[in-house]
Scaffold this active site. Structure first.
Site, PDB file in Angstrom:
ATOM      1  CG  ASN A 427      40.619  41.846  46.328  1.00 20.92           C
ATOM      2  OD1 ASN A 427      41.338  41.472  45.403  1.00 20.92           O
ATOM      3  ND2 ASN A 427      39.849  41.019  46.989  1.00 20.92           N
ATOM      4  CB  CYS A 429      41.902  37.613  48.079  1.00 20.84           C
ATOM      5  SG  CYS A 429      41.477  37.480  49.828  1.00 20.84           S
ATOM      6  CD  GLU A 431      39.267  38.016  45.121  1.00 20.22           C
ATOM      7  OE1 GLU A 431      38.287  38.039  45.880  1.00 20.22           O
ATOM      8  OE2 GLU A 431      40.438  38.187  45.516  1.00 20.22           O
TER       9      GLU A 431
END
EC number: 1.17.4.1
Length: 929
Positions: A427, A429, A431
Site C-alpha cells: 500500500n 505506507c 505495511e
C-alpha cells in the site's frame, strides 16, 4: 483597558484574575518549574482594548506552548488553557451536540445537511442518558498542546467553520459509530480510547458516525486491464477511493512498455510515464475528504519492466517536466532473482509484460523459471548489468527518498493469503501485504496501540497482561468496522468481506523504552521489542479465534497457512519465547479457525501519535529538539523525557538548549551530560542501522503483514545503502525500506545561538549521579486503568504460575491471560572508580556496520568508485543557455562497468556479502565498513 466577555459585557483587565485562571489548570503539574505568573505577565503585554476573553485564552495557551522548552508540563498547561477555551464555546451534553450536527441546515442551500448518520443519531437518542453520563470531560485536559491543535485542525466536526465537538465527543462518536446499540462495547471502546491506550486510524476518527462512514485507511488496487478502458476504469476507482480519504497502492507491472505493439490501433504504446502523469494529476485534484489530506498514490513496479529506468526518474527535481510525476510515490516489488544478479554482478534482462506475460503472476522458483525461459528465448527488450539498474535505484533514493523497497518473494512466501494467489503490491505506507486482483480491491482498517500506556511505573516493568487485553478489544473493533464500513467501490466491499484482514499497529515504542530507562540499542530493549510484538500477535489471534468461534472463520480460510497450523513465526523459522502458551492457542485455532486473514501491520502513525503525544510507531527519536508548526506559529519542542532528566539534574538552561540546537538535536558531544543519559537519548542518526534492521527482523516473526520501516543515514553513499538493502533482504524482511531519510550535507548558520554560552556549557563537567533512576509517570499519564471485571470467556492462554505485574483490565468477553513476568531482569551493575553501582546501559559495541560508518565520498559516488574531478561551466556556455541532454540521450551515462571491479579484493565483497545473524560481520566489507 477593558476585555470583552463572551456574553458581550466589558470588564477591566485584572492581572490576578488571569493568574488565578491559569493556576486552576496547573493541577498535577510540577509547580517547581511551572510559573502561572510568568504566563500572565506575557499575556498582559499583548492585551489591547476590546480584546475578547477567547483571544486572551488563545494568547495564554500560545505563551505556555512557547515555554515548553522550559519544562514539558507547559505543553499540558497550554493544552488545558486551549481545551478550557473550547469547552466554553461548545455544548457540554454530547446528545445535544449530536442533535445539532444531525439537524444542521446548510445556510447557502437551505437544505437539511446532516453531519451525523440517521441510524447513529437515533441510537444516541435511545441511549443518551447512558452515553452522556459515561463521558469524562476531564480527560480532555490531558492532551498536549500540539496534539490538541491537531484534533482542532482536522478531526473535530465543525458547523459553519466553528468547532462543534470536544475531543471526548469525537471519541464517543467513534465508539457509537462502530458499536451502535451495544452500550457496553461503546463504553468499553470510549474508555480505552479516552485513556489513550489506543487510537483508531485517521479515516475512522474523521468519518465514524457520519452519513458516509468510510473508516478504512489502505486500499491496494490492481490494474483492471492493459487497455484504455482498463486504465481509465482503474483511474476512476483510484479517484473514488481518494475522495473518501483512502491511501492507494497501485501496481502497474502488466502495463505494456514503450514501443509495444497495440493491435487495436495498429500503433505503439507510449509506455507507463504518460499514463502515470494522468494518475499524478488525479492525486492532486482529488484530495482525501475535503482538504483534510492530499491524495496519495504509491505506484508499484517490478524491476524487470522495460520502462523501469524512466520510472525511477519520475520524482527527480531536474529534467523535462513532461516525463516527471512528482506527486506520486514510487515503489519497487523486487524478486529475489534480481538481488542475486546484483550480488553476483550478473546480467539483467528488461522485458515488456505484453511480450513476456505472466511474470507478475508468479513468485519464487516459478518466477525464476519463467524469467530465465524468456531470457533464453531472446524475448527481452534490453540486457544491462544488474548493478547498472541497482545504481539507478540508489541514485533515485539518494535524491528523492524513493523508491520504496519491498521483496516480492518474502511478501508472498510469508503471507497467510498465499492460498488466494500471487500478491502484487503493498500500500501507500508499505505495511499492508494483501492480495488484490482486477475484481478485488484489497482494504485494511487500522488502529495503533500506545505502547507507553502499558508501563507499570510502580514496578518499573511492562504490563503484558494489560497489553494483551486491550489488543483483543482493538481486534474486535477492527473486525466490526469491516461490517459497518462504507466502501467507495464494490470491489473493495467484496474483497474485505471475503478475507477480513485488519491491521493492528503501534506507537510510542521509543517512549516505552525511555520510561523503562532502556537505551534503544540495548539488549533489554531488544528483548522487550520481541515480547511486545509476540504479545500483540498472540492476543490478536486469540481474539480472532474467539470471533471465529462466535461467527465462523472468514470465507477463504480453508487452504491458508493458519488453517494448516502454520503461524507467522513458523514461516520465519523462529521459536517464540515462553511468555505465552502457543500450543493451546494453535489447538483452539485448529478447532474454530480465525475470523481475520491478517492481523498485524505496524504503520507510520504520523498524525495519531502526535494526538496522543507519543513518538511515531516503532522508530527512535529523530532529534532531541525540533519544531512543531501550528496555525499560531512555530514552537520549539524538546524531547520531554530528556527535558525531565536534565531539569532533575539541574543541567537545563537556555545555554543547554542552545547547545543541543547547535549539535543538531544531539547530546552526545556535550561533556556536562552523564554517559548513561547520553546512551538513553541517542537519536536515530546515532543508533547503528544494523540495530534498527535487526529489531525489525526480530519483530517481523510476529507481524503477518509488514511494517513501515524507514532507513536513516546521515551521509548516504552507494556503499552504505547497498549494505543496508542487502542486510534487510538477507534477514528476510518483507519491507526492506519505506523512506530513505537523510540529513543535509551542511547545516545552516545558527544566528540565534549564543556562541559564548555554548563555550560555557562546554566547560561544565557532568555532575556526580548514581546512575539512571526509576522514571515516574509524566503528567497526564493514566497509571491505573480499571474497567468492569471479566465474568465470562474462554480460559486464559498465558502460562500460569508466574509473578504478576500491574493493575489488570477486565473487559467483556476478552480472555484474560495469566499474569506475566516483567520483560527483563534488573540490569547487571558495574562498579565505577568511586565504588558506586551503575546500571549497564548498552552492550559492548560489535564490529561496525558499513551503513553506520562515515565515508568521505559524494553521496552519488559508490564507495569503490574513483572520485571524478568536476570542472566549472564556462560563462559562454551559460550565456548560450545550453540545456542538459540527460533526458534525450539514454546512453549518456551507461554505467555498464562493474561497480566493484576496480576495488581491492576486500571491497569486492560488498555486493556479494552472505550476511546472516550467525556470521562474523567483521569479515565482510558490507557489514564492517
Amino acid at each position: 483597558m477593558y476585555v470583552k466577555k463572551r456574553d458581550g459585557r466589558q470588564e477591566r483587565v485584572q492581572f490576578d484574575k488571569i493568574t488565578a485562571r491559569v493556576s486552576r489548570l496547573c493541577y498535577g503539574l510540577d509547580m517547581n518549574h511551572v510559573d502561572p505568573v510568568a504566563i500572565t505577565q506575557k499575556v498582559i503585554s499583548g492585551v489591547y482594548g476590546g480584546v475578547t476573553t477567547a483571544q486572551l485564552d488563545d494568547l495564554a495557551a500560545e505563551t505556555a506552548a512557547y515555554m515548553t522548552v522550559t519544562h514539558p508540563d507547559y505543553a499540558i498547561l497550554a493544552a488545558r488553557i486551549a481545551v478550557s477555551n473550547l469547552h466554553k464555546q461548545t455544548k457540554k451534553q454530547w446528545s445535544l451536540v449530536i442533535s445539532e450536527l444531525y439537524n444542521y441546515v446548510n445556510p447557502r442551500t437551505g437544505k437539511h445537511s446532516p453531519m451525523i448518520a440517521k441510524d447513529v443519531y437515533e441510537c444516541v437518542m435511545r441511549h443518551k442518558d447512558e452515553f452522556d453520563s459515561a463521558i469524562v470531560y476531564d480527560r480532555d485536559f490531558n492532551y498536549q498542546y500540539f496534539g490538541f491543535k491537531t484534533l482542532e485542525r482536522s478531526y473535530l466536526l465543525k458547523l459553519d467553520g466553528q468547532i462543534a465537538e470536544r475531543p471526548q465527543h469525537m471519541i464517543m462518536r467513534v465508539a457509537v459509530g462502530i458499536w451502535g446499540d451495544d452500550v457496553e462495547r461503546v463504553i468499553e471502546t470510549y474508555n480505552l480510547m479516552s485513556l489513550k491506550t489506543f487510537t483508531h486510524a485517521s479515516p475512522t476518527l474523521f468519518n465514524a458516525g457520519t452519513p458516509q462512514p468510510q473508516l478504512s485507511s489502505c486500499f491496494l488496487v490492481d490494474m483492471k486491464e492493459d487497455s484504455i478502458e482498463g486504465i481509465y476504469d482503474t483511474l476512476k476507482t483510484c479517484a473514488m477511493i481518494s475522495k473518501m480519504a483512502g491511501g492507494i497502492g497501485l501496481n502497474i507491472h502488466r502495463i505494456r512498455a514503450t514501443g509495444s505493439y497495440i493491435a487495436g490501433t495498429n500503433g505503439t504504446s507510449n509506455g507507463i510515464v504518460p499514463m502515470l502523469r494522468v494518475f499524478n494529476n488525479t492525486a492532486r485534484y482529488v484530495d482525501q475528504g475535503g482538504n483534510k489530506r492530499p491524495g496519495a498514490f504509491a505506484i508499484y513496479l517490478e524491476p524487470w519492466h522495460a520502462d523501469v529506468f524512466e520510472f525511477l526518474d519520475l520524482r527527480k527535481n531536474h529534467g523535462k517536466e513532461e516525463v516527471r510525476a512528482r506527486d506520486l510515490f514510487l515503489a519497487l516489488w523486487i524478486p529475489d532473482l534480481f538481488m542475486k544478479r546484483v550480488e553476483q554482478n550478473g546480467q539483467w534482462t528488461l522485458m515488456c509484460p505484453h511480450e513476456c506475460p505472466g511474470l507478475a503472476d508468479v513468485y519464487g522458483d516459478e518466477f525464476e523459471a519463467l524469467y530465465e525461459k524468456y531470457e533464453k528465448e531472446g524475448k527481452g527488450r534490453k540486457t544491462v548489468k544488474a548493478q547498472k539498474l541497482w545504481y539507478a535505484i540508489l541514485e533515485a533514493q539518494t535524491e528523492t527518498g524513493n523508491p520504496f523497497m519491498l521483496y516480492k518473494d518474502a511478501c508472498n512466501r510469508k503471507s497467510n493469503q498465499k492460498n488466494l494467489g500471487t500478491i502484487r503490491s503493498s500500500n501507500l505506507c508499505t505495511e499492508i501485504i494483501e492480495y488484490s486482483a482486477p475484481d478485488e480491491v484489497a482494504v485494511c482498517n487500522l488502529a495503533s496501540l500506545a505502547l507507553s500506556a502499558f508501563i507499570d511505573y510502580e514496578n518499573a516493568s511492562y504490563d503484558f497482561k494489560k497489553l494483551h487485553e486491550v489488543t483483543q478489544v482493538v481486534v474486535r473493533n477492527l473486525n466490526k468496522i469491516i461490517d459497518i464500513n462504507h466502501y467507495p467501490v464494490k470491489e473493495a466491499h467484496n474483497s474485505n468481506m471475503r478475507h477480513r484482514p485488519i491491521g493492528v499497529g503501534v506507537q510510542g515504542l521509543a517512549d516505552a523504552f525511555l520510561a523503562l530507562r532502556m537505551p534503544f540499542d540495548s539488549d533489554a530493549a531488544s528483548k522487550l521489542n520481541i515480547q511486545i510484538f509476540e504479545t500483540i500477535y498472540h492476543a490478536a489471534l486469540t481474539a480472532s479465534c474467539q470471533l471465529a468461534k462466535e461467527q465462523g472463520p472468514y470465507a477463504t480460510y480453508e487452504g491458508s497457512p493458519v488453517s494448516q497450523g502454520i503461524l507467522q513465526y513458523d514461516m520465519w523459522n523462529v521459536t517464540p519465547t515462553n511468555l505465552w502458551d502457543w500450543t493451546a492457542l494453535k489447538a483452539d485455532i485448529k478447532k474454530y479457525g480465525v475470523r481475520n486473514s491478517l492481523l498485524l501491520a505496524p504503520m507510520p502513525t504520523a498524525s495519531t501519535s502526535q494526538i496522543l503525544g507519543n513518538n511515531e510507531c516503532f522508530e527512535p527519536y529523530t532529534s532531541n529538539i525540533y519544531q512543531r508548526r501550528v496555525l499560531a506559529g512555530e514552537f520549539q519542542v524538546v524531547n520531554p523525557w530528556l527535558l525531565r532528566d536534565l531539569v532533575e539534574m539541574g543541567l537545563w538552561s537556555d545555554a543547554m538548549k542552545n547547545r543541543i540546537i547547535a549539535e543538531g538535536g544531539s547530546i552526545q558531544n556535550i561533556q556536562s551530560i552523564p554517559n548513561d543519559i547520553k546512551a538513553l537519548y541517542k537519536t536515530v542518526w546515532e543508533i547503528s542501522q544494523r540495530t534498527i534492521v535487526k529489531m525489525a527482523a526480530d519483530r517481523g516473526a510476529f507481524i503477518d503483514q509488514s511494517q513501515s520501516l524507514n532507513i536513516h543515514m546521515r551521509e548516504p553513499t552507494m556503499g552504505k545503502i547497498t549494505s543496508m538493502h542487502f542486510a534487510g533482504w538477507k534477514m528476510g524482511l518483507k519491507t526492506g525500506m519505506y523512506y530513505l531519510r537523510t540529513q543535509a550535507a551542511a547545516q545552516p548558520i545558527q544566528f540565534t545561538v549564543d556562541q559564548e554560552a555554548l563555550r560555557a556549557t562546554d566547560d561544565r563537567v557532568a555532575p556526580a549521579h548514581s546512575g539512571l533512576k526509576k522514571r515516574s509517570p509524566p503528567a497526564g499519564t493514566y497509571t491505573s486503568i480499571v474497567l468492569r471485571e471479566n465474568t465470562s470467556g474462554p480460559r486464559p492462554y498465558a502460562q500460569t504460575g508466574v509473578s504478576g505485574t500491574s493493575t489488570p483490565i477486565g473487559t467483556r468477553d476478552v480472555p484474560t491471560p495469566a499474569s506475566t513476568p516483567p520483560p527483563t531482569e534488573v540490569p547487571e551493575t558495574l562498579v565505577q572508580s568511586d565504588n558506586r553501582p551503575r546500571p549497564l546501559v548498552s552492550p559492548a559495541k560489535s564490529a561496525g556496520f558499513k551503513a553506520d560508518l562515515p565515508e568521505p565520498e559524494s553521496p552519488k559516488a559508490l564507495a569503490t568508485d574513483p572520485i571524478v574531478k568536476t570542472e566549472d561551466i564556462g560563462s559562454p556556455l551559460l550565456e548560450r543557455k545550453e540545456g542538459q541532454n540527460e533526458d534525450v540521450d539514454e546512453d549518456s551515462q551507461e554505467r555498464d562497468e562493474n561497480i566493484y571491479s576496480n576495488a581491492p579484493l576486500s571491497e569486492q565483497q560488498v555486493a556479494a556479502c552472505a550476511w546472516n545473524p550467525g556470521a562474523d560481520p567483521s569479515s565482510c566489507e558490507m557489514c564492517s565498513g
